[in-house]
Design an enzyme around this catalytic site. Structure first.
Site, short mmCIF file in Angstrom:
data_model
loop_
_atom_site.label_atom_id
_atom_site.label_comp_id
_atom_site.label_asym_id
_atom_site.label_seq_id
_atom_site.Cartn_x
_atom_site.Cartn_y
_atom_site.Cartn_z
N GLU A 122 -7.98 -5.77 5.19
CA GLU A 122 -7.83 -5.38 3.76
C GLU A 122 -6.68 -6.09 3.05
O GLU A 122 -6.87 -6.50 2.07
CB GLU A 122 -7.75 -4.08 3.71
CG GLU A 122 -9.10 -3.31 4.23
CD GLU A 122 -8.97 -1.74 4.40
OE1 GLU A 122 -8.57 -1.60 5.68
OE2 GLU A 122 -9.15 -0.86 3.63
N ASN A 142 0.90 -1.09 0.03
CA ASN A 142 0.05 -0.02 -0.24
C ASN A 142 1.01 1.10 0.05
O ASN A 142 1.53 1.55 1.14
CB ASN A 142 -0.95 0.01 1.15
CG ASN A 142 -1.68 1.09 1.35
OD1 ASN A 142 -1.84 2.02 0.53
ND2 ASN A 142 -2.89 1.05 2.27
N ARG A 149 -2.63 -1.95 -3.61
CA ARG A 149 -3.77 -1.40 -3.06
C ARG A 149 -3.99 -0.17 -3.81
O ARG A 149 -2.82 0.75 -3.99
CB ARG A 149 -3.81 -1.08 -1.84
CG ARG A 149 -5.19 -0.19 -1.35
CD ARG A 149 -4.89 0.42 -0.13
NE ARG A 149 -6.51 1.33 0.15
CZ ARG A 149 -6.27 2.37 0.74
NH1 ARG A 149 -5.10 2.90 1.39
NH2 ARG A 149 -7.15 2.97 0.94
#
Ligand code: ADP
Length: 378
Positions: free
Chosen positions: A365, A13, A72
């Site tokens: 997530e 991320n 992400r």
């Protein structure tokens, strides 16, 4: 998304100045490794720092066994509605979408390029925060402005935190022993950023974040909903520039603006110690959630479950209680004993008499991005 495929994913991320990472082996419950590299000024160096950490003998990770790198990506626009294998063309496209997500997509692009450079032989997959909301109807995603202007500039509701809303909505069906089909759920993702979804038959029908993550609930540093004319007024009457207003509403508002800290723990403590600002902040925060619950119950035509998740949703019992207080007539009744404290696993917090079940479901997530990335290349 299928859970039939197993593998090991490095989930990245990449923010504008930090890289969060996790190595997920889908056959194990806990991640093999996770961490954060902060103050990243060059994503090549940042990714190198991640690899260096994971290459240490005690890291618990064998990088040669990775199946995929999952990235992400916050904004996928109207085009990316599913996890996508990254090619040069896909990177170009994500870069172009930076006009819609200037705070996020540029960091993703440099992170993706650095990671592709570091792992040239592995497939890379982009998992988009917006994808879960691709099911919104035109009526749900349209703002009431000239459709020509809206289309030309991509102005519509996209919604974010989709990976989390999708995951906890599937999880709640599982723990309730119900099929997603026929289930009406409201999912409240309350982290530093916060958003709330209305989900019917497993499909998102509305969401509180819009063109950008600024709209909707009160957040750590974002104002959420306000009269758009506040922006004109701040410009004309207070003399702030557009960039200053952008910074004010995205980075200096919400809990931080109202009560001086973006951390709910500090705000709760200050409120308990008698700070008027902190007490008002908690009321503004929970009143906003309650308003959305009512609105989404109406849009769903009834309700079977409410889910709280993310940092505040999983840990702050008082916020859950205040957000749903006084809704007994609507069939929502939180049990004070079941609700007490922090929840690290799916927990039912409503009374047995409550028509609507209220759950706390920890979000995950990174694991979800790993599963979706592996499925995309399997
Ligand atoms: P992010 O959006 O950055 O992923 P998280 O979902 O981790 O954020 O949520 C972070 C927020 O959760 C913190 O800013 C803090 O306000 C809140 N939080 C974490 N632990 C607690 C707690 N025990 N009580 C209240 N709030 C908490």
């Amino acid at each position: 998304m299928s859970v039939n495929y197993n593998g090991i994913a490095l989930v990245l991320n990449c923010g504008s100045s930090s890289i969060k990472y996790q190595v997920v082996d889908t056959t194990a419950d806990a991640p093999l490794a996770s961490g954060l590299v902060e103050r990243v000024t060059d994503h090549n160096e940042g990714v190198r720092a991640v690899i260096e950490t994971l290459s240490q003998p005690d890291s618990g990770v064998d990088l040669s066994r990775l199946t995929v790198v999952g990235h992400r990506v916050v904004q996928g626009g109207a085009e990316f509605t599913a996890p996508t294998i990254i090619t040069d063309e896909v990177v170009d496209h994500i870069a172009k979408l930076a006009v819609l997500a200037p705070l996020h997509n540029p960091g993703h692009v440099s992170g993706i390029e650095a990671a592709r450079h570091a792992f040239p032989d592995l497939p890379h997959v982009a998992v988009f925060d917006t994808a879960f909301h691709a099911t919104l109807t035109e009526a749900a995603y349209s703002y009431a402005i000239d459709p020509h202007i809206a289309r030309e500039h991509g102005i519509r509701r996209y919604g974010f935190h989709g990976t989390s809303h999708g995951y906890v909505s599937r999880e709640v069906a599982r723990v309730m022993g119900r099929d997603a089909k026929g289930l009406r759920v409201i999912t409240a993702h309350l982290g530093n950023g916060a958003s709330i979804d209305a989900i019917k038959d497993g499909i998102a029908i509305d969401t509180s974040m819009g063109l950008t993550p600024l709209e909707g609930l009160v957040m750590g540093t974002r104002s959420g909903d306000l009269d758009p004319a506040v922006i004109f007024h701040l410009h004309r009457a207070a003399g702030l520039s557009i960039d200053e207003i952008d910074e004010l509403l995205n980075k200096k508002s919400g809990l931080l603006g109202l009560a001086g800290s973006n951390d709910m723990r500090d705000v709760r403590k200050a409120a308990a110690e008698g700070s008027h600002e902190a007490q008002v902040a908690l009321e503004v925060y929970t009143r906003r959630i309650k308003g959305y619950v009512g609105r989404y119950m109406a849009l769903l035509g009834g309700l079977d479950a409410i889910v709280f998740t993310a940092g505040v949703g999983e840990n702050a019992d008082a916020i859950r209680e205040l957000s749903l207080a006084g809704l007994e007539e609507l069939g929502i009744e939180v049990d004070p004993v079941r609700n007490e404290g922090r929840c690290t696993e799916p927990t039912l917090i409503s009374t047995d008499a409550s028509r609507v079940q209220v759950w706390v479901i920890p979000t995950n997530e990174e694991r979800e991005i790993a599963l979706q990335s592996i499925a995309a290349v399997s």
